[in-house]
Write a protein that holds these residues in place. Structure first.
Motif, PDB file in Angstrom:
ATOM      1  N   LEU A 142       0.838  -1.202   0.000  1.00 57.49           N
ATOM      2  CA  LEU A 142       0.000   0.000   0.000  1.00 57.49           C
ATOM      3  C   LEU A 142       0.875   1.255   0.000  1.00 57.49           C
ATOM      4  CD1 LEU A 142      -2.960   1.069   0.175  1.00 57.49           C
ATOM      5  CD2 LEU A 142      -2.628   1.182   2.654  1.00 57.49           C
ATOM      6  N   ARG A 143       1.898   1.243   0.840  1.00 59.55           N
ATOM      7  CA  ARG A 143       2.798   2.399   0.952  1.00 59.55           C
ATOM      8  C   ARG A 143       3.459   2.712  -0.399  1.00 59.55           C
ATOM      9  NH1 ARG A 143       5.257   4.915   4.664  1.00 59.55           N
ATOM     10  NH2 ARG A 143       4.399   3.559   6.266  1.00 59.55           N
ATOM     11  N   LEU A 182       0.364   7.748   7.149  1.00 64.29           N
ATOM     12  CA  LEU A 182       0.771   8.751   6.148  1.00 64.29           C
ATOM     13  C   LEU A 182       1.942   9.585   6.657  1.00 64.29           C
ATOM     14  CD1 LEU A 182      -2.641  10.071   4.722  1.00 64.29           C
ATOM     15  CD2 LEU A 182      -1.281   8.132   3.963  1.00 64.29           C
ATOM     16  N   GLU A 183       1.909   9.921   7.949  1.00 67.09           N
ATOM     17  CA  GLU A 183       2.982  10.763   8.501  1.00 67.09           C
ATOM     18  C   GLU A 183       4.320  10.028   8.519  1.00 67.09           C
ATOM     19  OE1 GLU A 183       3.018  14.169   9.884  1.00 67.09           O
ATOM     20  OE2 GLU A 183       1.356  14.099   8.465  1.00 67.09           O
ATOM     21  N   ASP A 184       4.273   8.706   8.442  1.00 62.70           N
ATOM     22  CA  ASP A 184       5.498   7.906   8.458  1.00 62.70           C
ATOM     23  C   ASP A 184       6.093   7.838   7.045  1.00 62.70           C
ATOM     24  OD1 ASP A 184       7.517   6.210   9.239  1.00 62.70           O
ATOM     25  OD2 ASP A 184       6.254   4.417   9.293  1.00 62.70           O
ATOM     26  N   GLY A 185       6.371   9.007   6.477  1.00 66.61           N
ATOM     27  CA  GLY A 185       7.144   9.053   5.239  1.00 66.61           C
ATOM     28  C   GLY A 185       6.380   9.263   3.944  1.00 66.61           C
ATOM     29  N   LEU A 186       5.052   9.325   3.999  1.00 65.11           N
ATOM     30  CA  LEU A 186       4.332   9.569   2.735  1.00 65.11           C
ATOM     31  C   LEU A 186       4.154  11.088   2.535  1.00 65.11           C
ATOM     32  CD1 LEU A 186       2.027   6.467   2.847  1.00 65.11           C
ATOM     33  CD2 LEU A 186       3.526   7.091   0.943  1.00 65.11           C
ATOM     34  N   ASP A 221      -5.270   6.096  12.769  1.00 64.77           N
ATOM     35  CA  ASP A 221      -4.351   5.087  12.220  1.00 64.77           C
ATOM     36  C   ASP A 221      -3.869   5.505  10.830  1.00 64.77           C
ATOM     37  OD1 ASP A 221      -4.571   3.559  14.483  1.00 64.77           O
ATOM     38  OD2 ASP A 221      -6.011   2.131  13.631  1.00 64.77           O
ATOM     39  N   THR A 222      -4.774   6.069  10.043  1.00 66.09           N
ATOM     40  CA  THR A 222      -4.400   6.533   8.698  1.00 66.09           C
ATOM     41  C   THR A 222      -3.380   7.659   8.797  1.00 66.09           C
ATOM     42  OG1 THR A 222      -6.671   6.049   8.040  1.00 66.09           O
ATOM     43  CG2 THR A 222      -5.357   7.322   6.487  1.00 66.09           C
ATOM     44  N   PHE A 223      -3.638   8.586   9.714  1.00 67.91           N
ATOM     45  CA  PHE A 223      -2.740   9.730   9.909  1.00 67.91           C
ATOM     46  C   PHE A 223      -1.329   9.252  10.233  1.00 67.91           C
ATOM     47  CE2 PHE A 223      -0.736  12.797  12.796  1.00 67.91           C
ATOM     48  CZ  PHE A 223      -0.821  13.963  12.056  1.00 67.91           C
TER      49      PHE A 223
END
Ligand code: LER
Ligand code: MN
Length: 274
Positions: free
Chosen positions: A137-138, A178-182, A173-175
């Motif tokens: 997904l990432r 996404l904050e982890d590098g997207l 959880d989505t936040f």
């Protein structure tokens, strides 16, 4: 002077035959739907095409221009509904087709001044390894966000309720994902119907996701238009205003009691709270 956030309503138009079981207000005749939306006073619309062939960019541009209507968004769910494409399918050729399908919609939406939505096409992990599913997904979201950035647009990723996906169900959880590098142009689509099922407190979830929120599906607890269910929209409106939300509230709801009445009620509800 205090700047008033510019939040605008948008109405969903499905290019598939309309059904009281599908959450789209107008359609399937695009010309009639855009004319009705404009007549009722909507400044924008969200399209749900069944496939790429249904997105005739010059014809849609002409229609939007005639009715002084903006395109807020285009949904990609048709790729799932008509071709069973998902971004995390276990077959790499299906994943590639899914990515290309969404990339094409991103480009066509951008030509029309709008942005694409990834909802159902995210897929489900099921009994596969969750880590591997999230890595897929990432990678896919990262590549598609780059396509959107190349068009100068955001891309909207929508957490869904547990009955529709097992990837991400809450804004929090989505936040964190996404904050982890997207990239920052990959924004959250907050659908108030899914949130009503999954969030502990929707008003708090909206505040915490803050500037990662890029689009909202404006809908009541029972997936009817706002004010036909039991949601208190006051605290939700306060949250969106407090984070300086500047996007659209697209009414993605069942066309009940009729398309036209639902579209009228939704606009009246928008004006009451925003
Ligand atoms: C699906 O339930 C949904 O909310 C849509 O916006 C996703 O395509
Ligand atoms: Mn939605």
């Amino acid at each position: 002077m205090k700047r008033v956030p510019m939040i605008q309503p948008s109405v969903t138009i499905s290019l598939l035959p309309n059904s009281p079981k599908a959450p789209f207000l107008l359609g399937p005749n695009l010309a009639e739907a855009v004319a009705t939306a404009a007549e009722l006073g909507y400044p924008a619309c969200e399209l749900f095409p069944p496939n790429l062939a249904a997105i005739d960019v010059p014809a849609i541009k002409n229609l939007l221009h005639t009715h002084h209507m903006q395109l807020s968004t285009i949904g990609t769910g048709g790729g799932w509904v008509t071709q069973q494409l998902t971004l995390i399918d276990s077959d790499p050729t299906v994943r590639e087709r899914a990515k290309n399908y969404i990339a094409d919609i991103i480009r066509r939406a951008a030509e029309l001044g709008g942005s694409a939505i990834i909802g159902s096409m995210q897929g489900r992990c099921g009994n596969r390894d969750r880590r591997e599913c999230l890595d897929l997904l990432r990678d896919q979201l990262g590549e598609l966000a780059a396509v959107a950035a190349g068009c100068g647009r955001p891309l909207f990723y929508e957490p869904l309720n547990r009955y529709e996906t097992d990837l991400f169900n809450t804004l929090g959880d989505t936040f964190r994902f996404l904050e982890d590098g997207l990239p920052q142009n990959l924004k959250i689509l907050a659908d108030l119907f899914h949130m009503n099922i999954e969030e502990t407190c929707s008003a708090t979830a909206l505040r915490l996701a803050g500037s990662r929120i890029g689009h909202v599906h404006f809908v009541d607890s029972n997936r009817q238009v706002p004010s036909r269910g039991q949601t208190d929209f006051g605290p939700l409106a306060e949250s969106l205003k407090s984070i300086g939300y500047q996007g659209f509230l697209a009414v993605e709801a069942f066309p009940l009691p009729s398309s036209r009445e639902a579209a009228e009620t939704a606009l009246a509800s928008f004006r009451r709270w925003f």
